[in-house]
Enzyme design. Sequence first.
Site, PDB file in Angstrom:
ATOM      1  N   ARG A  90      -9.134   9.113  13.850  1.00 42.65           N
ATOM      2  CA  ARG A  90      -8.389   9.584  12.814  1.00 42.65           C
ATOM      3  C   ARG A  90      -9.304  10.526  11.975  1.00 42.65           C
ATOM      4  O   ARG A  90     -10.657  10.387  11.714  1.00 42.65           O
ATOM      5  CB  ARG A  90      -7.923   8.550  11.825  1.00 42.65           C
ATOM      6  CG  ARG A  90      -7.344   9.088  10.605  1.00 42.65           C
ATOM      7  CD  ARG A  90      -6.812   7.988   9.475  1.00 42.65           C
ATOM      8  NE  ARG A  90      -7.867   7.151   9.125  1.00 42.65           N
ATOM      9  CZ  ARG A  90      -8.554   7.420   8.051  1.00 42.65           C
ATOM     10  NH1 ARG A  90      -8.340   8.533   7.479  1.00 42.65           N
ATOM     11  NH2 ARG A  90      -9.470   6.587   7.687  1.00 42.65           N
ATOM     12  N   THR A 100      -5.145   0.906   0.681  1.00 41.36           N
ATOM     13  CA  THR A 100      -4.627   2.202  -0.299  1.00 41.36           C
ATOM     14  C   THR A 100      -5.696   2.308  -1.390  1.00 41.36           C
ATOM     15  O   THR A 100      -6.113   3.299  -1.655  1.00 41.36           O
ATOM     16  CB  THR A 100      -3.278   2.209  -0.513  1.00 41.36           C
ATOM     17  OG1 THR A 100      -2.492   2.381   0.652  1.00 41.36           O
ATOM     18  CG2 THR A 100      -2.998   3.323  -1.476  1.00 41.36           C
ATOM     19  N   HIS A 109     -16.612   3.737   9.908  1.00 41.82           N
ATOM     20  CA  HIS A 109     -16.922   4.623   9.010  1.00 41.82           C
ATOM     21  C   HIS A 109     -18.420   5.006   8.891  1.00 41.82           C
ATOM     22  O   HIS A 109     -19.202   3.792   8.940  1.00 41.82           O
ATOM     23  CB  HIS A 109     -16.533   4.387   7.363  1.00 41.82           C
ATOM     24  CG  HIS A 109     -16.699   5.415   6.445  1.00 41.82           C
ATOM     25  ND1 HIS A 109     -17.842   6.062   5.868  1.00 41.82           N
ATOM     26  CD2 HIS A 109     -15.376   6.060   5.887  1.00 41.82           C
ATOM     27  CE1 HIS A 109     -17.408   6.916   5.113  1.00 41.82           C
ATOM     28  NE2 HIS A 109     -16.114   7.111   4.973  1.00 41.82           N
ATOM     29  N   GLU A 130      -1.067   2.007   8.520  1.00 43.38           N
ATOM     30  CA  GLU A 130      -2.193   1.623   9.280  1.00 43.38           C
ATOM     31  C   GLU A 130      -1.773   0.642  10.367  1.00 43.38           C
ATOM     32  O   GLU A 130      -2.400   0.398  11.486  1.00 43.38           O
ATOM     33  CB  GLU A 130      -3.366   0.948   8.614  1.00 43.38           C
ATOM     34  CG  GLU A 130      -4.683   0.910   9.382  1.00 43.38           C
ATOM     35  CD  GLU A 130      -5.929   0.433   8.591  1.00 43.38           C
ATOM     36  OE1 GLU A 130      -5.887   0.886   7.323  1.00 43.38           O
ATOM     37  OE2 GLU A 130      -6.904   0.003   9.396  1.00 43.38           O
ATOM     38  N   GLU A 166     -14.091  17.239   4.068  1.00 43.01           N
ATOM     39  CA  GLU A 166     -14.698  16.136   4.901  1.00 43.01           C
ATOM     40  C   GLU A 166     -15.039  16.486   6.314  1.00 43.01           C
ATOM     41  O   GLU A 166     -14.522  17.502   6.650  1.00 43.01           O
ATOM     42  CB  GLU A 166     -13.992  14.948   4.827  1.00 43.01           C
ATOM     43  CG  GLU A 166     -13.822  14.484   3.198  1.00 43.01           C
ATOM     44  CD  GLU A 166     -13.036  13.151   2.797  1.00 43.01           C
ATOM     45  OE1 GLU A 166     -12.437  12.484   3.906  1.00 43.01           O
ATOM     46  OE2 GLU A 166     -12.559  12.963   1.763  1.00 43.01           O
ATOM     47  N   HIS A 181     -13.695   0.394   9.443  1.00 46.75           N
ATOM     48  CA  HIS A 181     -12.930   1.113   8.492  1.00 46.75           C
ATOM     49  C   HIS A 181     -11.378   1.367   8.604  1.00 46.75           C
ATOM     50  O   HIS A 181     -10.628   0.932   7.684  1.00 46.75           O
ATOM     51  CB  HIS A 181     -13.610   2.518   8.349  1.00 46.75           C
ATOM     52  CG  HIS A 181     -13.014   3.291   7.144  1.00 46.75           C
ATOM     53  ND1 HIS A 181     -13.146   2.876   5.864  1.00 46.75           N
ATOM     54  CD2 HIS A 181     -12.586   4.432   6.993  1.00 46.75           C
ATOM     55  CE1 HIS A 181     -12.624   3.686   4.882  1.00 46.75           C
ATOM     56  NE2 HIS A 181     -12.319   4.659   5.767  1.00 46.75           N
ATOM     57  N   GLY A 189      -9.947  11.098  -0.585  1.00 50.97           N
ATOM     58  CA  GLY A 189      -8.872  11.770  -0.800  1.00 50.97           C
ATOM     59  C   GLY A 189      -7.632  11.867   0.047  1.00 50.97           C
ATOM     60  O   GLY A 189      -7.343  10.950   0.867  1.00 50.97           O
ATOM     61  N   GLY A 199       0.915  -1.344  -0.102  1.00 46.04           N
ATOM     62  CA  GLY A 199      -0.049   0.059   0.062  1.00 46.04           C
ATOM     63  C   GLY A 199       0.974   1.171   0.012  1.00 46.04           C
ATOM     64  O   GLY A 199       2.141   1.075  -0.321  1.00 46.04           O
ATOM     65  N   ALA A 250       2.081   3.335   2.407  1.00 46.63           N
ATOM     66  CA  ALA A 250       3.323   3.210   3.385  1.00 46.63           C
ATOM     67  C   ALA A 250       4.213   2.371   2.598  1.00 46.63           C
ATOM     68  O   ALA A 250       5.756   2.934   2.687  1.00 46.63           O
ATOM     69  CB  ALA A 250       2.932   2.824   4.549  1.00 46.63           C
ATOM     70  N   ASP A 265      -2.544  -9.171   9.424  1.00 44.86           N
ATOM     71  CA  ASP A 265      -1.091 -10.239   9.532  1.00 44.86           C
ATOM     72  C   ASP A 265      -0.107  -9.589  10.135  1.00 44.86           C
ATOM     73  O   ASP A 265       0.601 -10.331  10.967  1.00 44.86           O
ATOM     74  CB  ASP A 265      -0.996 -10.778   7.969  1.00 44.86           C
ATOM     75  CG  ASP A 265      -2.068 -11.249   7.246  1.00 44.86           C
ATOM     76  OD1 ASP A 265      -3.175 -11.533   7.740  1.00 44.86           O
ATOM     77  OD2 ASP A 265      -1.888 -11.554   6.095  1.00 44.86           O
ATOM     78  N   ARG A 299     -15.991  11.691  12.516  1.00 47.19           N
ATOM     79  CA  ARG A 299     -16.583  10.543  12.077  1.00 47.19           C
ATOM     80  C   ARG A 299     -17.222   9.551  13.142  1.00 47.19           C
ATOM     81  O   ARG A 299     -18.278   9.135  13.029  1.00 47.19           O
ATOM     82  CB  ARG A 299     -15.457   9.491  11.573  1.00 47.19           C
ATOM     83  CG  ARG A 299     -15.457   8.979  10.142  1.00 47.19           C
ATOM     84  CD  ARG A 299     -14.231   8.631   9.763  1.00 47.19           C
ATOM     85  NE  ARG A 299     -14.268   8.996   8.522  1.00 47.19           N
ATOM     86  CZ  ARG A 299     -13.336   8.618   7.451  1.00 47.19           C
ATOM     87  NH1 ARG A 299     -12.383   7.715   7.988  1.00 47.19           N
ATOM     88  NH2 ARG A 299     -13.237   9.296   6.454  1.00 47.19           N
TER      89      ARG A 299
HETATM   90  C1  SIN Z   1     -13.650   8.381   2.749  1.00 49.76           C
HETATM   91  O1  SIN Z   1     -13.682   8.459   1.459  1.00 49.76           O
HETATM   92  O2  SIN Z   1     -14.709   8.654   3.171  1.00 49.76           O
HETATM   93  C2  SIN Z   1     -12.895   7.533   3.455  1.00 49.76           C
HETATM   94  C3  SIN Z   1     -11.503   8.619   3.596  1.00 49.76           C
HETATM   95  C4  SIN Z   1     -10.836   8.146   4.668  1.00 49.76           C
HETATM   96  O3  SIN Z   1     -10.995   7.000   5.358  1.00 49.76           O
HETATM   97  O4  SIN Z   1     -10.184   9.098   5.347  1.00 49.76           O
END
Ligand code: SIN
Length: 544
Positions: A385, A44, A239, A374, A118, A350, A50, A15, A17, A218, A285
Amino acid sequence: MEKSSQVDYLVMGAGVAGLRAAIELARHGEVLVVTKESLGESNTHYAQGGIAVAMEGDADESLHLDDTLKAGDGIVYRPAAEALVAEGPQRVAELMEWGAVFDREGNTGDGALLRTREGAHSLPRILHANGDATGAEISRSLVAFARAHPRIRFAEWTMVSGLVVADGRIIAADVASAAAAAADSTPDRILVRSLLIASGGAGQVYAETTNPAVATGDGIALAAQAGAELADMEFYQFHPTALSLPGVPRFLLSEALRGEGAYLRNESGERFMDRYHPQLELAPRDVVARAIAAEGKAAAISGGPRAVYLDMRHVTGIDLHRRFPGISAFLARHGLDLARDLIPVRPAAHYLMGGIRTDLEGRSNLRGLYAAGEAACTGVHGANRLASNSLLEGLVFGARAARSMLADGLPFVDADTPAAVPIPLSADEEQRVEKLIADLRTAMWDYAGLLRQHSLLLEGLASQQECADGLRKLVREGKGSRRLSEARALSSVAHAILHAALARTESRGAHFRNDFSQRDDEQFRKHSIFNRGGSANKVVFEEW
Ligand code: SIN
């Protein structure tokens, strides 16, 4: 017959990272990137909304820092968040030089970068690509750049099946095929100077998740088994808006939909978020996820179906299908249209804020073992987060971890034992493993999900114990397969989540306890540490 080889740096996970780290590591050594499926199959790749980044100088960075600290509910490790916002712009600029294309104004490709908003962001600062396919674009560009590097090799459909520790240091990793029909499942013991775990989170530990099937924790489990400390494992982010259709996976409906004006409505058509938070649909969130759960429950009690909806029917001034092409295409396959329909949503697991405890340079407590993204916990996200900070985290801390691996310059050490060769599972045993996984995921959702309490968490622990007992029997018999490894990883991640959630007798960020519904700063403005000194049932709290 055992095989063995060596590579300077082994990176587990491809991903953001892992790839960013590999590019840095390849400046000074040979790198092998191991990924369980084909390149691109990672969390990822599926990231939609975004990448949050403050590109406008100090004041912009300081606002990004404030938003990150606030969302993290009192326990963001400030130096980590400072590094994130300060180094983020450079990492993103470099990514664009390497070929990542973000959406811009106009059609010429040189207009100003478009930014969306967001939840819990004080202003629009989120760059996006191809509308709602930001992760896929970042993954595509990093893979292309890394592939062109002569010192980076990729091993797809390959898993790390064990870590070799000698004198408190990781000296080698066993890697084996992760393909179902592998001709040879004999692990290869690879000597390494150091190893980076960047294998992402563990959304599959919950029955309801936005994560792909590969997200089974893992790397976190292997690290813990080798003696690494885990931190903040109780903080799993749910989420708020995954698609809620029977028989359809919990497809992510990006928070950017709400950033572009979507409302949340309950079964009665009420826009309800004003009863929960002044930032309405763009509240943090955890708040939105719990509000949706509460509204869903309220509807069920009154006899109706548990439906909560995203509503974009009033949004004018943007072409929703062009702005959200991936989401629109997925919805269309199920007869839904953002511009026309109410879209049923529910929360789903999420993102794991916790993980392998590392310093700001990606070092774990075990020499030779580093983690980023992550899978790691630097404390940068605290208890919750901030939306779209995770891709940035992967870039910033992937590069940092790689730099410390290079700086630490550990030598190779010979491993004097070969990798054990596992006995394949019978079809019945594989089925038993599948059942153990399914039962564990349901138990985690029911007992350690959005709303927790002591008695439920204890039930969760009992279910996890049953799963662990079933798996232990197979392991004792010398059995091994990809699904058995994944089941063991899920079980050990669940164990850590449950213990940490039991120990944190307060509510903070993503961790909500019905029986301790208030935040308790006096006792718990701290990070939880699991597996200290290899003690796998004990949680200690410490201030960072
Ligand atoms: C989303 O597009 O809502 C996910 C973005 C995120 O997890 O930061």
